[in-house]
Design a protein around this motif. Structure first.
Motif, PDB file in Angstrom:
ATOM      1  N   ILE A 439       0.934  -1.108  -0.060  1.00 23.23           N
ATOM      2  CA  ILE A 439       0.133  -0.023  -0.049  1.00 23.23           C
ATOM      3  C   ILE A 439       0.904   1.170   0.002  1.00 23.23           C
ATOM      4  N   GLY A 443      -1.356   6.519   1.064  1.00 20.68           N
ATOM      5  CA  GLY A 443      -2.802   6.086   0.594  1.00 20.68           C
ATOM      6  C   GLY A 443      -3.618   5.776   1.531  1.00 20.68           C
ATOM      7  N   VAL A 445      -7.065   3.372   2.137  1.00 18.19           N
ATOM      8  CA  VAL A 445      -7.873   2.154   1.733  1.00 18.19           C
ATOM      9  C   VAL A 445      -9.205   2.099   2.295  1.00 18.19           C
ATOM     10  N   SER A 449     -12.728  -2.883   1.982  1.00 17.19           N
ATOM     11  CA  SER A 449     -12.066  -3.482   0.853  1.00 17.19           C
ATOM     12  C   SER A 449     -10.980  -4.537   0.992  1.00 17.19           C
ATOM     13  N   ILE A 451      -7.971  -5.940  -0.731  1.00 15.13           N
ATOM     14  CA  ILE A 451      -6.969  -5.475  -1.820  1.00 15.13           C
ATOM     15  C   ILE A 451      -5.933  -6.668  -2.243  1.00 15.13           C
ATOM     16  N   LYS A 453      -4.130  -6.093  -5.152  1.00 10.29           N
ATOM     17  CA  LYS A 453      -3.114  -5.430  -5.999  1.00 10.29           C
ATOM     18  C   LYS A 453      -2.628  -4.252  -5.099  1.00 10.29           C
ATOM     19  N   SER A 454      -1.181  -3.979  -5.305  1.00 12.79           N
ATOM     20  CA  SER A 454      -0.428  -2.967  -4.702  1.00 12.79           C
ATOM     21  C   SER A 454      -1.271  -1.613  -5.203  1.00 12.79           C
ATOM     22  N   THR A 455      -1.248  -0.838  -4.325  1.00 15.87           N
ATOM     23  CA  THR A 455      -1.667   0.219  -4.498  1.00 15.87           C
ATOM     24  C   THR A 455      -0.827   1.605  -4.886  1.00 15.87           C
ATOM     25  N   ALA A 459      -2.930   7.306  -3.167  1.00 19.27           N
ATOM     26  CA  ALA A 459      -4.323   7.135  -3.810  1.00 19.27           C
ATOM     27  C   ALA A 459      -5.360   6.715  -2.615  1.00 19.27           C
ATOM     28  N   SER A 461      -7.963   3.848  -2.333  1.00 19.61           N
ATOM     29  CA  SER A 461      -8.165   2.673  -3.107  1.00 19.61           C
ATOM     30  C   SER A 461      -9.518   2.020  -2.411  1.00 19.61           C
TER      31      SER A 461
END
Ligand code: UD1
Ligand code: CA
Length: 482
Positions: A439, A443, A445, A449, A451, A453-455, A459, A461
């Protein structure tokens, strides 16, 4: 040149009254085998050799001794098997071929855990390479013990104990062999003696088993010393716990309390504030800085280090862990670093009801709240996981906020993978971070969520079903009964 010391530890007995499959000398006191305490004490005397006489459970006892010795770098450790067990004299006879004539033999028992090295040093001084030195004690109820018979043996009188104690020792008479008059003697043999080895060897060769128990009594060597004109000295101590043996679970528990009480006193004298010394248990090695406070019912196991100003609240179990200055452990926290250890940083707050497992490394001012489990994870300064969460195989950056109910899914059923949460990330509630995943710093999250995939850094996410609202939704109504 200092006289060399060989320690003989008798540990062949059955320990019937323990009613256990575990050999008696391997039962634990303060988290260590009884025999481990005796070996540690011998190590403090800089003995050149320890010979452990084994019999019942010999394989198990020898393996345990070897493990204990390899861990703490003891003296030369050897074993002598005694099978069958024909008495304490017979036990020492088995060790004699391993002993060297230039030294002094110190005889100890594997089931007497609380003897202090200083006491044995005094006994060895009394022996001085030439005398037979016996560790003795006066007891209100001497029943069962070997009695110290002195030259003008008379009915014991505490007011005359000074003169009695100065009279020449003539013999040790075992309780079962003692006359009614001898049974009145209150000075008993502790089971511990120091004796010049070359004399011991010759005396042991003269033992017989013509006594009430048909055993070869080590204590019979006193008669031979007297007959040979060798001085026999009794070194009398007052502290019964130092020579108390463990024969039953009741005695084991009694000595455990004595041991813990002594440790508690020593910690308090060093400045540690214990809410209640009777509700404090150390089963291993605890070291404390200044101004440490420990509330009731805490158990410390393995190696634990508490820095200055650390506070441990009630009902915590803390094992194999280093807690830095100013950290606060709230009630009901369980920490066990096992082999990897656990580190708690300066000023960190942990618990209540937190669990730190091997490899948990918390930086300064980290907060771990209730029902949060951390395993093999590093949390940098100021990171927080305050409620109902799991962090396993994770690297967590500074100031990360890890939401309630979130977990790292670190295990795919076959292998473990790492989760990296970079600095200043905010993980919402109820997230699943499926490792391996990173992450990005700063960022966010969104709650709920999953998760995979790497973020990217910075961002937001979100990985969950989109929210849908159907306007004016009518709930189904019950059908009227016909
Ligand atoms: C022994 C002493 C007694 C003393 C008492 C102190 C003798 C004859 N008597 O009595 O004077 O007051 O200790 O507790 O020494 N052991 C063996 N092999 C054997 C017998 C014993 O290894 O054949 C070991 C036991 O496991 C134990 C120790 O020797 O660790 C002492 O044996 P124990 O039977 O307890 O001695 P006591 O008869 O109580
Ligand atoms: Ca016995």
């Amino acid at each position: 040149m200092a006289i060399q010391i060989d320690v003989v530890i008798m540990a062949a007995g059955k320990g019937t009254r323990m009613k256990s499959t575990l050999p008696k000398v391997l039962h634990r006191l303060g988290g260590r085998a009884l025999l481990g305490h005796v070996l540690d004490c011998a190590a403090q005397l800089s003995a050149r050799q320890a010979v452990v006489v084994t019999g019942h459970g010999a394989i198990e006892v020898e393996a345990a001794c070897a493990a204990m010795a390899s861990r703490s770098g003891y003296f030369d450790l050897n074993f002598a098997r005694q099978d069958p067990q024909l008495g304490t004299g017979h036990a020492v006879q088995q060790a004699v071929p391993l002993l060297l004539d230039d030294g002094v033999t110190l005889v100890l028992s594997g089931d007497v855990p609380l003897t202090q090295a200083a006491t044995l040093t005094s006994l060895l001084d009394q022996c001085d390479g030439q005398r037979l030195a016996l560790l003795t004690l006066s007891m209100l109820d001497p029943a069962g013990y070997g009695r110290i018979v002195r030259a003008q043996a008379h009915v014991s009188d505490p007011l005359r104990s000074g003169s009695e104690a100065s009279a020449q020792v003539r013999a040790i008479v075992e309780h079962k062999d003692a006359t009614p008059a001898q049974r009145q003697i209150t000075e008993i043999y502790s089971g511990i003696m120091a004796v010049p080895t070359r004399l011991l060897r010759s005396w042991l060769a003269r033992l017989d088993n013509k006594n009430a128990q048909s055993e070869y009594y080590l204590t019979d060597i006193v008669k031979f010393a007297v007959a040979d004109g060798v001085a026999v000295v009794a070194h009398q101590i007052l502290d019964a716990a130092q020579v108390a043996g463990v024969n039953s679970p009741v005695q084991l528990a009694e000595l455990e309390r004595v041991y813990q009480g002594r440790l508690a006193t020593a910690f308090m004298e060093q400045g540690v504030r214990l809410a209640d010394p009777a509700r404090f248990d150390v089963r291993g090695t605890l070291s404390c800085g200044r101004d440490v406070e420990i509330d009731v019912n805490c158990v410390f196991e393995g190696t634990v280090t508490l820095g200055d100003g650390v506070r441990i609240s009630a009902n915590c179990v803390i094992a194999n862990c280093t807690i830095a200055a100013g950290a606060m452990i709230h009630p009901f926290t369980h920490i066990d670093g096992e082999k990897l250890g656990v580190q708690v940083g300066e000023g960190a707050l942990v618990g209540p009801f937190a669990r730190l497992r091997p490899g948990a490394q918390l930086g300064a001012e980290v907060h771990i709240g209730n029902f949060v489990e951390v395993k093999n994870s590093t949390l940098a300064k100021g990171a927080k996981a305050n409620h109902l969460a799991y962090l396993g195989d994770a690297t967590v950056g500074e100031r990360v906020n890890y939401g309630a109910g979130s977990i790292t899914a670190n295990y795919d059923g076959a292998n473990k993978h790492r989760t990296v949460i970079e600095a200043d990330v905010h993980i919402g509630s109820n997230c699943v971070l499926v490792a391996p995943v990173t992450i990005g710093a700063g960022g966010t999250v969104g709650g709920g969520s999953t998760i995979t995939k790497s973020t990217p850094q910075g961002a937001l996410s979100v990985a969950r079903g989109r929210q849908v609202s159907l306007p004016n939704w009518k709930r189904p109504a019950k059908q009227p009964k016909s």
